[in-house]
Write a protein that holds these residues in place. Structure first.
Motif, PDB file in Angstrom:
ATOM      1  N   ALA A  44       8.568   2.004  -3.995  1.00 31.63           N
ATOM      2  CA  ALA A  44       7.687   1.244  -3.100  1.00 31.63           C
ATOM      3  C   ALA A  44       6.843   2.164  -2.221  1.00 31.63           C
ATOM      4  CB  ALA A  44       8.507   0.317  -2.209  1.00 31.63           C
ATOM      5  N   VAL A  45       7.282   3.407  -2.018  1.00 36.22           N
ATOM      6  CA  VAL A  45       6.543   4.342  -1.176  1.00 36.22           C
ATOM      7  C   VAL A  45       5.188   4.657  -1.781  1.00 36.22           C
ATOM      8  CG1 VAL A  45       6.492   6.728  -0.325  1.00 36.22           C
ATOM      9  CG2 VAL A  45       8.593   5.386  -0.144  1.00 36.22           C
ATOM     10  N   THR A  46       5.154   4.864  -3.086  1.00 34.47           N
ATOM     11  CA  THR A  46       3.903   5.266  -3.739  1.00 34.47           C
ATOM     12  C   THR A  46       3.197   4.073  -4.379  1.00 34.47           C
ATOM     13  OG1 THR A  46       5.156   5.797  -5.724  1.00 34.47           O
ATOM     14  CG2 THR A  46       4.689   7.605  -4.221  1.00 34.47           C
TER      15      THR A  46
ATOM     16  N   LEU B 283       1.685  13.403   1.478  1.00 33.18           N
ATOM     17  CA  LEU B 283       2.672  14.137   2.278  1.00 33.18           C
ATOM     18  C   LEU B 283       2.026  14.754   3.509  1.00 33.18           C
ATOM     19  CD1 LEU B 283       4.642  16.102  -0.476  1.00 33.18           C
ATOM     20  CD2 LEU B 283       5.364  14.023   0.724  1.00 33.18           C
ATOM     21  N   ARG B 284       2.777  14.715   4.616  1.00 39.97           N
ATOM     22  CA  ARG B 284       2.306  15.339   5.856  1.00 39.97           C
ATOM     23  C   ARG B 284       3.478  15.964   6.591  1.00 39.97           C
ATOM     24  NH1 ARG B 284       0.526  14.682  11.473  1.00 39.97           N
ATOM     25  NH2 ARG B 284       1.231  12.586  12.049  1.00 39.97           N
ATOM     26  N   CYS B 285       3.244  17.148   7.143  1.00 39.75           N
ATOM     27  CA  CYS B 285       4.214  17.809   8.016  1.00 39.75           C
ATOM     28  C   CYS B 285       3.659  17.730   9.438  1.00 39.75           C
ATOM     29  CB  CYS B 285       4.399  19.262   7.588  1.00 39.75           C
ATOM     30  SG  CYS B 285       5.389  20.225   8.749  1.00 39.75           S
ATOM     31  N   PRO B 286       4.211  16.831  10.264  1.00 37.86           N
ATOM     32  CA  PRO B 286       3.640  16.585  11.595  1.00 37.86           C
ATOM     33  C   PRO B 286       4.011  17.665  12.608  1.00 37.86           C
ATOM     34  CG  PRO B 286       5.507  15.141  11.226  1.00 37.86           C
ATOM     35  CD  PRO B 286       5.353  15.954   9.974  1.00 37.86           C
ATOM     36  N   ALA B 287       3.206  17.766  13.668  1.00 41.16           N
ATOM     37  CA  ALA B 287       3.390  18.819  14.674  1.00 41.16           C
ATOM     38  C   ALA B 287       4.137  18.339  15.905  1.00 41.16           C
ATOM     39  CB  ALA B 287       2.025  19.375  15.094  1.00 41.16           C
TER      40      ALA B 287
ATOM     41  N   ILE C  63      13.408  15.088  14.798  1.00 41.31           N
ATOM     42  CA  ILE C  63      14.043  14.035  13.993  1.00 41.31           C
ATOM     43  C   ILE C  63      14.081  14.433  12.519  1.00 41.31           C
ATOM     44  CG2 ILE C  63      13.709  11.671  13.169  1.00 41.31           C
ATOM     45  CD1 ILE C  63      12.745  11.038  16.007  1.00 41.31           C
ATOM     46  N   LEU C  64      12.999  15.033  12.050  1.00 37.42           N
ATOM     47  CA  LEU C  64      12.980  15.490  10.648  1.00 37.42           C
ATOM     48  C   LEU C  64      14.040  16.562  10.422  1.00 37.42           C
ATOM     49  CD1 LEU C  64       9.110  15.571  10.165  1.00 37.42           C
ATOM     50  CD2 LEU C  64      10.698  14.131   8.864  1.00 37.42           C
ATOM     51  N   ASP C  65      14.169  17.485  11.375  1.00 39.57           N
ATOM     52  CA  ASP C  65      15.181  18.551  11.268  1.00 39.57           C
ATOM     53  C   ASP C  65      16.593  17.974  11.321  1.00 39.57           C
ATOM     54  OD1 ASP C  65      13.407  20.606  11.015  1.00 39.57           O
ATOM     55  OD2 ASP C  65      13.466  21.217  13.123  1.00 39.57           O
ATOM     56  N   ASP C  66      16.847  17.147  12.337  1.00 41.41           N
ATOM     57  CA  ASP C  66      18.213  16.653  12.562  1.00 41.41           C
ATOM     58  C   ASP C  66      18.678  15.714  11.452  1.00 41.41           C
ATOM     59  OD1 ASP C  66      18.112  18.078  14.875  1.00 41.41           O
ATOM     60  OD2 ASP C  66      18.099  16.366  16.244  1.00 41.41           O
ATOM     61  N   SER C  67      17.758  14.919  10.922  1.00 50.25           N
ATOM     62  CA  SER C  67      18.154  13.930   9.909  1.00 50.25           C
ATOM     63  C   SER C  67      18.199  14.546   8.517  1.00 50.25           C
ATOM     64  CB  SER C  67      17.183  12.742   9.899  1.00 50.25           C
ATOM     65  OG  SER C  67      15.917  13.146   9.409  1.00 50.25           O
ATOM     66  N   GLY C  68      17.371  15.568   8.296  1.00 55.94           N
ATOM     67  CA  GLY C  68      17.258  16.128   6.946  1.00 55.94           C
ATOM     68  C   GLY C  68      16.538  15.206   5.979  1.00 55.94           C
ATOM     69  N   LEU C  69      15.995  14.105   6.487  1.00 61.20           N
ATOM     70  CA  LEU C  69      15.380  13.101   5.617  1.00 61.20           C
ATOM     71  C   LEU C  69      13.878  13.311   5.491  1.00 61.20           C
ATOM     72  CD1 LEU C  69      17.125   9.952   7.156  1.00 61.20           C
ATOM     73  CD2 LEU C  69      17.610  10.936   4.885  1.00 61.20           C
ATOM     74  N   ALA C  70      13.318  12.842   4.384  1.00 66.12           N
ATOM     75  CA  ALA C  70      11.876  12.623   4.287  1.00 66.12           C
ATOM     76  C   ALA C  70      11.622  11.214   4.798  1.00 66.12           C
ATOM     77  CB  ALA C  70      11.408  12.764   2.848  1.00 66.12           C
ATOM     78  N   LEU C  71      10.642  11.055   5.694  1.00 68.31           N
ATOM     79  CA  LEU C  71      10.440   9.772   6.361  1.00 68.31           C
ATOM     80  C   LEU C  71       9.077   9.168   6.034  1.00 68.31           C
ATOM     81  CD1 LEU C  71      11.874  10.681   9.889  1.00 68.31           C
ATOM     82  CD2 LEU C  71      12.997   9.326   8.088  1.00 68.31           C
ATOM     83  N   ALA C  72       9.098   7.982   5.440  1.00 66.39           N
ATOM     84  CA  ALA C  72       7.860   7.217   5.269  1.00 66.39           C
ATOM     85  C   ALA C  72       7.504   6.648   6.630  1.00 66.39           C
ATOM     86  CB  ALA C  72       8.068   6.094   4.267  1.00 66.39           C
ATOM     87  N   ALA C  73       6.223   6.744   7.013  1.00 69.30           N
ATOM     88  CA  ALA C  73       5.833   6.216   8.329  1.00 69.30           C
ATOM     89  C   ALA C  73       4.353   5.889   8.382  1.00 69.30           C
ATOM     90  CB  ALA C  73       6.182   7.199   9.443  1.00 69.30           C
ATOM     91  N   PRO C  74       4.024   4.602   8.292  1.00 68.83           N
ATOM     92  CA  PRO C  74       2.658   4.165   8.598  1.00 68.83           C
ATOM     93  C   PRO C  74       2.536   3.977  10.103  1.00 68.83           C
ATOM     94  CG  PRO C  74       3.947   2.282   7.920  1.00 68.83           C
ATOM     95  CD  PRO C  74       4.889   3.485   7.904  1.00 68.83           C
ATOM     96  N   SER C  75       1.346   3.652  10.566  1.00 67.36           N
ATOM     97  CA  SER C  75       1.181   3.415  11.999  1.00 67.36           C
ATOM     98  C   SER C  75       2.066   2.238  12.431  1.00 67.36           C
ATOM     99  CB  SER C  75      -0.285   3.143  12.328  1.00 67.36           C
ATOM    100  OG  SER C  75      -0.773   2.073  11.563  1.00 67.36           O
TER     101      SER C  75
ATOM    102  N   ASN D 162       0.861  -1.178   0.000  1.00 60.34           N
ATOM    103  CA  ASN D 162       0.000   0.000   0.000  1.00 60.34           C
ATOM    104  C   ASN D 162       0.898   1.230   0.000  1.00 60.34           C
ATOM    105  OD1 ASN D 162      -2.257  -1.638   0.363  1.00 60.34           O
ATOM    106  ND2 ASN D 162      -1.939  -1.648   2.576  1.00 60.34           N
ATOM    107  N   PRO D 163       0.460   2.303  -0.645  1.00 62.71           N
ATOM    108  CA  PRO D 163       1.310   3.499  -0.605  1.00 62.71           C
ATOM    109  C   PRO D 163       1.386   4.056   0.822  1.00 62.71           C
ATOM    110  CG  PRO D 163      -0.823   3.988  -1.602  1.00 62.71           C
ATOM    111  CD  PRO D 163      -0.781   2.506  -1.401  1.00 62.71           C
ATOM    112  N   LEU D 164       2.536   4.621   1.143  1.00 57.78           N
ATOM    113  CA  LEU D 164       2.790   5.136   2.494  1.00 57.78           C
ATOM    114  C   LEU D 164       2.760   6.659   2.511  1.00 57.78           C
ATOM    115  CD1 LEU D 164       5.889   2.931   3.369  1.00 57.78           C
ATOM    116  CD2 LEU D 164       3.507   2.556   4.077  1.00 57.78           C
ATOM    117  N   ILE D 165       2.473   7.215   3.678  1.00 61.90           N
ATOM    118  CA  ILE D 165       2.564   8.660   3.867  1.00 61.90           C
ATOM    119  C   ILE D 165       4.013   9.038   4.138  1.00 61.90           C
ATOM    120  CG2 ILE D 165       1.908  10.584   5.370  1.00 61.90           C
ATOM    121  CD1 ILE D 165      -0.791   9.131   5.779  1.00 61.90           C
ATOM    122  N   VAL D 166       4.471  10.109   3.490  1.00 65.29           N
ATOM    123  CA  VAL D 166       5.829  10.602   3.706  1.00 65.29           C
ATOM    124  C   VAL D 166       5.766  11.881   4.539  1.00 65.29           C
ATOM    125  CG1 VAL D 166       7.875  11.545   2.572  1.00 65.29           C
ATOM    126  CG2 VAL D 166       6.745   9.514   1.640  1.00 65.29           C
TER     127      VAL D 166
END
Ligand code: TXA
Ligand code: MG
Length: 316
Positions: A113-115, A123-127, A134-146, A64-68
């Motif tokens: 595989a993400v899409t 895409l989501r920018c979490p609060a 973690i997003l700031d420190d890693s500089g990465l876009a992160l796929a994350a399902p529950s 299934n496609p994942l949220i990034v």
């Protein structure tokens, strides 16, 4: 829920634990992270092996496609094509519990595989401050399902993650209870100017319509658009009966408002509180001695629509 977990697996998000999380993610590994909606099982979205590890750990039978997850709207615009509507929604609701399905940029560094081969990406920018760090420190876009085994109830506490995934995830950052408690609202912005909610969530249709200046388009089949939204998701492993104002002898009752129950989503009938407690109550009911679960009626207004969406899936 079994009690025995490696104490090094669940860690408070101090500087050392955050650094460890970033190192694992950079290396293509998995980390369970708190967000304001539910805990996510994160991996870098630009590497096929890292994304494959998510599917393996969850035991998802298909792709299934994942949220990034991204650190901000500028980051998101390196991955997807934004129009004025997308910018307006990002401005109004990011960081927060809104996921947008947008056209994937041809030059985006995203593993296929993400899409799941779709020309779009969610895409989501979490609060949540820990996830943002973690997003700031890693500089990465992160796929994350529950962060749960496929088909199970989503986790809103670090302990839920450990109980479901066990040693399939080396590190779980403990950010406390998720405040929204229900997965993000997913909105699709169509090329023809219309829009639709693919998954109801903490941000309701009325709030989206107020920003977009139009009502959502009439529902069409969402089978292709939201392939992960299967009815059997969120199952607590026991039969669930909805709209019950009392319980049979063999039922554990989840209450709401005037229906007291064995536990209550919200004794005062507050829908936001009920969303925040929904999965914890389902975990509780799953672990109770009664072989069946009954759930009190929940009004369908505002975030109640998202609660009833998840309850219907849990009962399916
Ligand atoms: O609250 C949340 O959104 C949580 C937390 C961890 O952020 N994440 C989450 O992610 O629920 P995930 O990957 O389980 O959500 C996947 C759902 C799919 O089932 C599908 O419905 C939708 O997102 N989706 C993903 N990509 C899509 C796309 N390109 N088109 C349509 N739907 C898509
Ligand atoms: Mg899930």
């Amino acid at each position: 829920m079994s009690g025995k977990h490696d104490p090094r697996q669940i860690r408070l998000p101090d500087r050392e634990a955050l650094a460890a999380a970033v190192a694992i993610l950079r290396d293509g590994g998995l980390v369970a992270v708190p967000t304001e909606t539910v805990y996510g099982l994160a991996a870098r979205a630009d590497r096929t092996d890292a994304v494959a590890a998510i599917y393996r750990a969850k035991g998802r039978p298909d792709f299934n496609p994942l949220i990034v997850h991204v650190r901000d709207a500028d980051h998101a615009e390196t991955i997807a094509l934004f129009d004025e509507r997308a910018r307006a929604l990002a401005g109004a609701f990011w960081p927060g519990a809104l996921t947008m399905v947008l056209p994937l940029r041809a030059d985006a560094a995203i593993a296929p595989a993400v899409t799941a081969g779709l020309p779009s990406i969610a895409l989501r920018c979490p609060a949540h401050p820990v996830m943002r760090q973690i997003l700031d420190d890693s500089g990465l876009a992160l796929a994350a399902p529950s962060a749960n085994r496929s088909g199970g109830v989503s986790p809103t506490r670090a302990e839920h993650v450990a109980a479901s995934l066990g040693d399939r995830v080396p590190l779980i950052l403990d950010g406390g209870d998720c405040t929204a408690g229900i997965e993000s609202t997913i909105v699709a912005l169509r090329n023809n100017g219309t829009w639709q909610v693919l998954r109801p969530g903490p941000i309701d249709r009325e709030a989206l319509a107020a920003v977009l200046g139009s009502a959502p388009a009439a529902a069409v089949s969402e089978d292709i658009e939201a392939p992960g939204q299967l009815a059997s998701h969120y199952a607590p492993g026991k039969p669930v009966r909805l709209n019950s104002s009392s319980a049979a002898n063999d039922e554990f009752l989840i209450g709401f408002g005037p229906v007291a129950g064995d536990v209550s989503l919200s004794p005062s009938g507050d829908l936001a509180e009920a969303a925040g407690r929904l999965y914890a109550c389902l975990h509780h009911a799953a672990a109770a001695r009664q072989p069946r679960i009954a759930v009190a009626p929940v009004p369908d207004s505002g975030i109640g629509a998202a609660i009833n969406d998840r309850l219907a899936r849990a009962a399916a």
